[in-house]
Design an enzyme around this catalytic site. Structure first.
Site, mmCIF file in Angstrom:
data_model
loop_
_atom_site.group_PDB
_atom_site.id
_atom_site.type_symbol
_atom_site.label_atom_id
_atom_site.label_comp_id
_atom_site.label_asym_id
_atom_site.label_seq_id
_atom_site.Cartn_x
_atom_site.Cartn_y
_atom_site.Cartn_z
ATOM 1 N N LYS A 22 0.831 -1.206 0.000
ATOM 2 C CA LYS A 22 0.000 0.000 0.000
ATOM 3 C C LYS A 22 0.864 1.254 0.000
ATOM 4 O O LYS A 22 0.569 2.227 -0.706
ATOM 5 C CB LYS A 22 -0.912 0.010 1.229
ATOM 6 N N CYS A 126 -4.665 17.969 11.114
ATOM 7 C CA CYS A 126 -3.243 18.192 10.866
ATOM 8 C C CYS A 126 -2.856 19.610 11.244
ATOM 9 O O CYS A 126 -3.349 20.571 10.674
ATOM 10 C CB CYS A 126 -2.936 17.953 9.392
ATOM 11 N N PRO A 132 4.093 15.934 9.541
ATOM 12 C CA PRO A 132 5.095 16.136 8.495
ATOM 13 C C PRO A 132 4.696 17.112 7.396
ATOM 14 O O PRO A 132 5.498 17.401 6.528
ATOM 15 C CB PRO A 132 5.260 14.721 7.912
#
EC number: 2.5.1.7
Length: 429
Positions: A22, A126, A132
């Site tokens: 994946k 986020c 990141p």
């Protein structure tokens, strides 16, 4: 909502085919946005995350055709996707699509590189500086992109195209490396990525990009060099086998006992994890068909492990190893160095009788002889499969709830385990 019902105590014996990775399939699908020609990907797993990315790419005007045998058919080897981004009609990736899968944010790189603009929602939950995404934005700015954040969207533009540059990451980032790599392929001049991630999936994407006409060297090392080209073409590429799925089933066999051939697995993709399994008492035998894993008679030995970027022990196998260590003959220590808050499975393992103490980023596991079946709740992808592994060895029935997490990353998990003797079934809502 579907659930997984497990009655523990059965040994695993037989063959499990390993699906395509994946973590390579997703960036490979996104890389199709870099060209007007068709990219053909073989051995793509049928997963919820893959289906979601197909919807996201479709939103941009990408045509995707799926072919190949269905799971359960003889010699099934994943699906083949024909991906054509000849007419990208929309450079916006909306919140309602991106929020369901963080990796979908990566579409910003090929859209910016080829179309010179992109408007992509920040992934759900986020926060800049704690995930990141800030490193991804750093990489694009180094390549000359103008970036603004407005209304929860990252708005990126490069009217004259991206320019090659040195992209020095302050810490190793798989996401950042993927984004910088894809964006730099169509940038003018030379890009050098330092402190790049070395994961096999990075190498797989670079190999595919080179088939498409990119000029990438050094993938798999901390320094990647990309000579920008004017355009990329179509190609055909086979997704590498999933090392996390390989390690997961290897740990399941070590947990239950038995002997299973992991067909198609490649040992060099997860040698650190195989070394830990050998230390724990499993027999690991690579052959020309894959990897044979066995544990016959001997108990499970305790281990001390810290997660690390490749070629170290993968963070994506941390929860599975913890499940295995709950039945070790002694005390184990597992330290998580990659992600924060990645011990959410501890509380659920404790419901099965596991004895685990947390001290910061280190878990101390006191092995016990027997786990007891109980209802448990999956909290994320890797945590959910750790509960399955524990349930396979538990006394009585374990019911794993919220298994949609499993469907994001494991193709036909209950069928693969059932074929090797596990008492496991999906109960559909």
């Amino acid at each position: 909502m579907d659930r997984i019902r497990i009655v523990g105590g059965n040994r695993l014996n037989g063959t499990i085919p390993i699906s395509g990775a994946k973590n390579a399939a997703l960036p490979l699908m996104i890389a199709a946005l870099l060209t007007e020609e068709t990219l053909i990907l073989d051995n793509v797993p049928r997963l919820a995350d893959v289906a979601q990315l197909q919807r996201i790419l479709g939103n941009h005007g990408v045509d995707i055709m799926s072919a190949g045998k269905r799971p359960g058919d003889h010699e099934y080897q994943g699906q083949t996707l024909h991906i054509s981004a000849a007419s990208v009609i929309d450079t916006t990736a909306p919140y309602e699509l991106v929020s369901k899968m963080r990796a979908s944010f990566w579409v910003i790189a090929p859209l910016l590189a080829r179309m010179h603009e992109a408007r992509v929602s920040l992934p759900g939950g986020c926060a800049i500086g704690t995930r990141p995404v800030d490193l991804l934005i750093l990489a694009l700015e180094k390549l000359g992109a103008r970036i603004a954040i407005d209304g929860g969207y990252v708005i990126a533009s490069a009217p004259a195209g991206l320019r090659g540059a040195e992209v020095a990451f302050p810490k190793v980032t798989v996401s950042g490396t993927h984004v910088a790599l894809m964006a730099a392929t169509l940038a003018s001049g030379t890009t050098v990525i330092t402190n790049a991630a070395c994961e096999p999936e990075i190498v797989d994407v670079a190999d595919c990009l080179n088939k498409m006409g990119a000029r990438v060297s050094g993938a798999g090392t901390p320094r990647i060099v990309i000579e920008g080209v004017g355009r990329l073409g179509g190609a055909r590429h086979t997704v590498l086998p999933d090392r996390i799925e390989t390690g997961t089933y290897a740990m399941a066999v070590a947990m239950t006992g038995g002997e299973v051939l992991l067909r198609g697995a490649r040992p060099e993709l997860l040698q650190a994890a195989l070394d830990v399994l050998t230390e724990a008492g499993a027999e690991i035998t690579p052959n020309n068909e894959g990897i044979r894993v066995a544990r016959n008679g001997a108990g499970i030995n305790p281990v001390t492990v810290s997660t690390a970027p490749f070629p170290g022990f993968p963070t994506d196998l941390q929860a599975q190893l913890m499940a295995l260590m709950t039945r070790a003959r002694g005390t184990s220590h597992i330290t998580e160095t990659i992600f924060e808050n990645r011990f959410m499975h501890v509380q659920e393992l404790a419901r099965l009788g596991a004895r685990i103490h947390l001290d910061g980023e280190t878990a101390t596991i006191e092995g016990i002889e027997t786990l007891r079946g109980a209802p448990v709740m999956a909290t994320d992808l890797r945590a959910s499969v750790s509960l399955v592994i524990a349930g396979l060895a538990g006394e009585g029935e374990t019911m794993v709830n919220r298994v949609y997490h499993l469907d994001r990353g494991f193709e036909q998990l209950e069928k693969k385990l059932s074929a090797c003797g596990a008492s496991i079934e999906r109960i559909r809502a």
